[in-house]
Design a protein around this motif. Sequence first.
Motif, PDB file in Angstrom:
ATOM      1  N   LEU A 246      44.893  43.912  36.443  1.00 19.56           N
ATOM      2  CA  LEU A 246      44.147  43.609  35.225  1.00 19.56           C
ATOM      3  C   LEU A 246      44.358  42.162  34.791  1.00 19.56           C
ATOM      4  N   VAL A 247      45.580  41.682  34.910  1.00 22.69           N
ATOM      5  CA  VAL A 247      45.866  40.282  34.562  1.00 22.69           C
ATOM      6  C   VAL A 247      45.096  39.341  35.485  1.00 22.69           C
ATOM      7  N   ASN A 248      45.063  39.648  36.773  1.00 21.65           N
ATOM      8  CA  ASN A 248      44.336  38.811  37.725  1.00 21.65           C
ATOM      9  C   ASN A 248      42.836  38.823  37.457  1.00 21.65           C
ATOM     10  N   VAL A 249      42.328  39.986  37.047  1.00 17.17           N
ATOM     11  CA  VAL A 249      40.909  40.082  36.686  1.00 17.17           C
ATOM     12  C   VAL A 249      40.614  39.157  35.514  1.00 17.17           C
ATOM     13  N   GLN A 250      41.501  39.162  34.537  1.00 17.22           N
ATOM     14  CA  GLN A 250      41.307  38.304  33.367  1.00 17.22           C
ATOM     15  C   GLN A 250      41.414  36.826  33.732  1.00 17.22           C
ATOM     16  N   ASN A 251      42.339  36.491  34.618  1.00 15.40           N
ATOM     17  CA  ASN A 251      42.553  35.087  34.977  1.00 15.40           C
ATOM     18  C   ASN A 251      41.480  34.548  35.914  1.00 15.40           C
ATOM     19  N   ARG A 252      41.056  35.378  36.878  1.00 13.69           N
ATOM     20  CA  ARG A 252      40.129  34.892  37.908  1.00 13.69           C
ATOM     21  C   ARG A 252      38.664  34.951  37.463  1.00 13.69           C
ATOM     22  N   ILE A 253      38.291  35.999  36.740  1.00 10.89           N
ATOM     23  CA  ILE A 253      36.879  36.166  36.382  1.00 10.89           C
ATOM     24  C   ILE A 253      36.735  36.476  34.882  1.00 10.89           C
ATOM     25  N   PRO A 254      37.276  35.631  34.019  1.00 10.85           N
ATOM     26  CA  PRO A 254      37.256  35.919  32.575  1.00 10.85           C
ATOM     27  C   PRO A 254      35.854  35.940  31.983  1.00 10.85           C
ATOM     28  N   GLU A 255      34.914  35.278  32.659  1.00  9.93           N
ATOM     29  CA  GLU A 255      33.557  35.197  32.107  1.00  9.93           C
ATOM     30  C   GLU A 255      32.725  36.442  32.381  1.00  9.93           C
ATOM     31  N   PHE A 256      33.270  37.373  33.194  1.00  8.45           N
ATOM     32  CA  PHE A 256      32.533  38.594  33.539  1.00  8.45           C
ATOM     33  C   PHE A 256      33.127  39.813  32.841  1.00  8.45           C
ATOM     34  N   SER A 257      32.245  40.683  32.384  1.00  6.53           N
ATOM     35  CA  SER A 257      32.680  41.969  31.846  1.00  6.53           C
ATOM     36  C   SER A 257      32.974  42.908  33.018  1.00  6.53           C
ATOM     37  N   VAL A 258      34.144  43.551  32.988  1.00  5.21           N
ATOM     38  CA  VAL A 258      34.568  44.421  34.087  1.00  5.21           C
ATOM     39  C   VAL A 258      34.838  45.827  33.533  1.00  5.21           C
ATOM     40  N   ILE A 259      34.151  46.811  34.089  1.00 10.72           N
ATOM     41  CA  ILE A 259      34.356  48.214  33.719  1.00 10.72           C
ATOM     42  C   ILE A 259      35.274  48.840  34.770  1.00 10.72           C
ATOM     43  N   VAL A 260      36.299  49.546  34.321  1.00 13.19           N
ATOM     44  CA  VAL A 260      37.224  50.224  35.229  1.00 13.19           C
ATOM     45  C   VAL A 260      37.320  51.686  34.818  1.00 13.19           C
ATOM     46  N   SER A 261      37.167  52.584  35.794  1.00 14.61           N
ATOM     47  CA  SER A 261      37.316  54.012  35.537  1.00 14.61           C
ATOM     48  C   SER A 261      38.287  54.599  36.547  1.00 14.61           C
ATOM     49  N   GLY A 262      38.636  55.863  36.351  1.00 17.57           N
ATOM     50  CA  GLY A 262      39.534  56.537  37.282  1.00 17.57           C
ATOM     51  C   GLY A 262      40.838  56.956  36.647  1.00 17.57           C
ATOM     52  N   ALA A 263      41.671  57.605  37.456  1.00 13.92           N
ATOM     53  CA  ALA A 263      42.892  58.242  36.959  1.00 13.92           C
ATOM     54  C   ALA A 263      43.849  57.270  36.280  1.00 13.92           C
ATOM     55  N   LEU A 264      43.984  56.057  36.815  1.00 12.25           N
ATOM     56  CA  LEU A 264      44.959  55.119  36.261  1.00 12.25           C
ATOM     57  C   LEU A 264      44.626  54.705  34.827  1.00 12.25           C
ATOM     58  N   PRO A 273      42.962  43.600  28.998  1.00 15.13           N
ATOM     59  CA  PRO A 273      42.313  42.286  28.824  1.00 15.13           C
ATOM     60  C   PRO A 273      40.988  42.400  28.082  1.00 15.13           C
ATOM     61  N   THR A 274      40.629  41.345  27.396  1.00 14.84           N
ATOM     62  CA  THR A 274      39.430  41.376  26.547  1.00 14.84           C
ATOM     63  C   THR A 274      38.143  41.558  27.345  1.00 14.84           C
ATOM     64  N   ASN A 275      38.147  41.145  28.616  1.00 23.34           N
ATOM     65  CA  ASN A 275      36.923  41.291  29.410  1.00 23.34           C
ATOM     66  C   ASN A 275      36.889  42.588  30.216  1.00 23.34           C
ATOM     67  N   VAL A 276      37.865  43.477  29.983  1.00 24.66           N
ATOM     68  CA  VAL A 276      37.944  44.751  30.721  1.00 24.66           C
ATOM     69  C   VAL A 276      37.742  45.911  29.755  1.00 24.66           C
ATOM     70  N   THR A 277      36.939  46.886  30.183  1.00 25.27           N
ATOM     71  CA  THR A 277      36.709  48.106  29.410  1.00 25.27           C
ATOM     72  C   THR A 277      37.022  49.309  30.283  1.00 25.27           C
ATOM     73  N   PHE A 278      37.761  50.267  29.742  1.00 22.29           N
ATOM     74  CA  PHE A 278      38.092  51.493  30.477  1.00 22.29           C
ATOM     75  C   PHE A 278      37.067  52.592  30.183  1.00 22.29           C
ATOM     76  N   LYS A 279      36.732  53.362  31.199  1.00 22.57           N
ATOM     77  CA  LYS A 279      36.009  54.617  31.047  1.00 22.57           C
ATOM     78  C   LYS A 279      36.937  55.694  31.609  1.00 22.57           C
ATOM     79  N   LYS A 280      37.461  56.535  30.710  1.00 25.97           N
ATOM     80  CA  LYS A 280      38.581  57.396  31.069  1.00 25.97           C
ATOM     81  C   LYS A 280      38.194  58.791  31.549  1.00 25.97           C
ATOM     82  N   SER A 281      36.918  59.083  31.617  1.00 27.32           N
ATOM     83  CA  SER A 281      36.503  60.407  32.092  1.00 27.32           C
ATOM     84  C   SER A 281      35.131  60.305  32.741  1.00 27.32           C
TER      85      SER A 281
END
Length: 292
Positions: A246-264, A273-281
């Motif tokens: 997540l830190v690398n996502v924020q550092n490398r591609i901060p200008e892009f919105s990133v959606i992450v889902s799954g068990a973790l 990070p501000t540019n990451v959004t979780f979908k938990k189900s």
Amino acid sequence: MNAFTIKDLENLSGIKAHTIRIWEQRYTFLNPQRTETNIRYYSGDELKTVLNIALLNKYGFKISHIDRMSRDEMREKTLSLNQAQAQQERIVNELISCMIDMKLDEFEILVDGYIKTKGIEKTIPQIIFPFLERIGILWLTNHINPAQEHLVTNIIRQKLIMGIETCQTPLSQRKTVLLFLPEGEHHELGILFTYYLFKSRGVKVIYLGANVPLKDVEYVATLKKPDFLYSHLTSVAHNFNFEKFLVNVQNRIPEFSVIVSGALTQTYKKRVPTNVTFKKSLSEVTEYIGAL
């Protein structure tokens, strides 16, 4: 021999463990064995019985009535259910039974038969994804034996790819999503699932695949400039550090919105990070895509 815990029965049938324990006390269709430490475990036949009972009970049969049925009678009654939703759930139960017994030919015949009558576009949401959700592959991978998982997921992967290739929609969102799985993640079903959903909503998809270094994701994202990125984490390698990712996502591609889902995403407690959004189900994923 297949052995299942009461939690497995709950996950696969949708019947709460508390209810299953009550059924054991009042009726005769379940007779679990116990380990040396007094933990219940159930046979594959008992799991299949619970699947049939849950289906019949949901569609109007009283448990006391079902208790007097033989297994053949239960099977006959499930086949006689004429509600469309009931038939879909029955086929999902049959897919689970084929997986348990490793009857791969029968498993594929069931899926292909549904595709033949309903089409791949209806087969994916009506039986494939409910099956994957029930056995936990989309979110967790410890509900079933890994060998069973590998055998059925290879079949389903082929069907998902076919569905993606043949998916046509009049919708056009004028949006582009870049799909990828990070290094250490090789389970493609979750991300193929989202590929199908995005495409069915008219979203253009750039698919990088599994086990992709973040520097490659950065390169393609910078070049193609998608509206957002999406990743689904099912069962990454043991040395995968989610916080570092997540830190690398924020550092490398901060200008892009990133959606992450799954068990973790369900157990992560630290700052996101501000540019990451979780979908938990799964429901959050489908609602998000449906709202685009």
